[in-house]
Design an enzyme around this catalytic site. Structure first.
Site, PDB file in Angstrom:
ATOM      1  N   LYS A  54     170.901  68.406  76.422  1.00 14.75           N
ATOM      2  CA  LYS A  54     170.990  69.822  76.815  1.00 14.75           C
ATOM      3  C   LYS A  54     170.521  70.717  75.667  1.00 14.75           C
ATOM      4  O   LYS A  54     169.748  71.654  75.869  1.00 14.75           O
ATOM      5  CB  LYS A  54     172.434  70.165  77.225  1.00 14.75           C
ATOM      6  CG  LYS A  54     172.790  69.568  78.587  1.00 14.75           C
ATOM      7  CD  LYS A  54     174.278  69.573  78.877  1.00 14.75           C
ATOM      8  CE  LYS A  54     174.542  68.782  80.167  1.00 14.75           C
ATOM      9  NZ  LYS A  54     175.946  68.602  80.484  1.00 14.75           N
ATOM     10  N   GLN A  98     181.653  70.128  77.966  1.00 16.29           N
ATOM     11  CA  GLN A  98     181.256  68.824  78.509  1.00 16.29           C
ATOM     12  C   GLN A  98     182.475  68.077  79.055  1.00 16.29           C
ATOM     13  O   GLN A  98     183.485  67.923  78.363  1.00 16.29           O
ATOM     14  CB  GLN A  98     180.558  68.001  77.411  1.00 16.29           C
ATOM     15  CG  GLN A  98     179.983  66.692  77.897  1.00 16.29           C
ATOM     16  CD  GLN A  98     178.851  66.862  78.906  1.00 16.29           C
ATOM     17  OE1 GLN A  98     177.986  67.696  78.753  1.00 16.29           O
ATOM     18  NE2 GLN A  98     178.883  66.066  79.969  1.00 16.29           N
ATOM     19  N   ASP A 121     177.710  76.392  84.259  1.00 14.05           N
ATOM     20  CA  ASP A 121     177.904  75.138  84.997  1.00 14.05           C
ATOM     21  C   ASP A 121     178.283  75.415  86.461  1.00 14.05           C
ATOM     22  O   ASP A 121     178.230  74.522  87.302  1.00 14.05           O
ATOM     23  CB  ASP A 121     179.035  74.321  84.340  1.00 14.05           C
ATOM     24  CG  ASP A 121     178.552  72.968  83.834  1.00 14.05           C
ATOM     25  OD1 ASP A 121     177.423  72.592  84.164  1.00 14.05           O
ATOM     26  OD2 ASP A 121     179.317  72.311  83.118  1.00 14.05           O
TER      27      ASP A 121
END
Ligand SMILES: NC(=O)c1ccc[n+]([C@@H]2O[C@H](COP(=O)([O-])OP(=O)(O)OC[C@H]3O[C@@H](n4cnc5c(N)ncnc54)[C@H](OP(=O)(O)O)[C@@H]3O)[C@@H](O)[C@H]2O)c1
Length: 295
Positions: A54, A98, A121
């Site tokens: 990422k 994460q 997200d």
């Protein structure tokens, strides 16, 4: 007939070029540099490689990216304080924590602490709710990637029978929801299957578009689909090790047999996977635009 291969690698490349140009324009014309922070707790190797990918992609697109790695025994309170710090950091437009988090930390509490305006997200209930009622919001990255793949491959969704296998909050439910929205790329008739579905084959055989996110290697075989189906395989399953020592991956769809019946199909790897990170970047750029009053 052998199916057209819908390449996520190629589609992601095209979108990344578009984003790179958009970021350059934001910097030059508006002095806005999109910023993303990734927060990793612990040393899970898979999570480490996702976070690294990422940050590498963000960097390549000109996005300012910060990576924070915390010890596995970091307290929930310390993690919440860090999220709060980035909620108030003007350089940061997207916050990604994460998953999975260590067991002593309440995942929902942390995700809900992220400012919904920085929730790139798309997991915060505010964004989930807005998605369901069809309002502008951050779409969750994997379902968003599936949508883009279908649209950019020129597949007609309006009136199509779409069957989704899997009802997780991160893939199955949102993807089903997006396909039924009353807008371009939606307007489908959607069926959602799961482990309690009585006769799954009855449904998968009716699908014009079959989206599979079950996490079971090669579970969908050629005799479970109809001729001319478009197949989007979200599954990523480790099924062994390659000669070079890397993980050998398989999707949820038996690619070799199903591609002989399908009109189009995504491969694994190289299908939905590359799209997920790309959509995270798209959301980060969208967020920067919104914060700058340009959206
Ligand atoms: N490419 C990417 O970027 C990406 C991103 C996310 C996930 N994935 C992959 O996508 C797959 C699904 O991920 P997930 O997080 O959604 O998984 P998950 O949370 O484990 O959910 C799996 C879903 O599939 C259903 N299911 C499992 N076995 C089934 C069967 N035999 N028949 C019918 N339904 C079945 C389950 O039903 P119940 O609800 O009844 O248990 C559940 O709803 C995994 O392989 C994952 O690695 C890929």
């Amino acid at each position: 007939m052998s199916a057209k291969i819908i390449s996520g690698t190629e589609t992601a490349k095209v979108i990344r070029e578009e984003l790179k140009a958009e970021v350059a324009e934001l910097v030059e014309k508006h002095n806005v540099v999109p910023g993303l922070v990734t927060i990793l707790v612990g040393e899970d190797p898979a999570s480490q490689s996702y976070v690294a990918a990422k940050n590498k992609t963000a960097h390549a697109l000109g996005i300012h990216s910060e990576q924070v790695t915390l010890d596995a025994d970091t307290s929930e309170a310390d993690l919440l304080a860090l999220v709060d710090k980035y909620n108030n950091d003007e350089k940061i437009h997207g916050i990604l924590v994460q998953l999975p988090l260590p067991k002593h930390i309440d995942e929902a509490k942390v995700l809900y602490a992220i400012d919904p305006d920085k929730d790139v997200d798309g997991f915060h209930p505010v964004n989930v709710g807005k998605m369901v009622i069809g309002e502008q919001c951050f779409l969750p990255c994997t379902p968003h990637g599936v949508l883009e793949l279908i649209q950019r491959a020129g597949v007609e969704t309006s009136g199509a029978e779409v069957v989704v296998v899997g009802r997780s909050n991160i893939v199955g439910k949102p993807v089903a929801n997006l396909m039924l929205q009353k807008r371009d790329g939606g307007n489908a008739t959607v069926t959602l299957c799961h482990t309690r579905t009585k006769d799954m084959e009855f449904h998968t055989k009716r699908a014009d578009i079959l989206i599979v996110a079950a996490g079971v290697a090669n579970m969908i075989k050629a005799d479970q689909v109809k001729d001319g189906v478009v197949v989007i395989d979200v599954g990523v399953n480790r099924v062994g090790v390659t000669d070079s020592g890397k993980a050998k991956l398989a999707g949820d769809v038996d690619f070799d047999s199903v591609k002989e019946k399908a009109a189009a199909i995504t491969p694994v790897p190289g299908g939905v996977g590359p799209m997920t990170i790309t959509m995270l970047m798209k959301n980060t750029v969208q967020s920067a635009r919104q914060f700058a009053g340009l959206a």
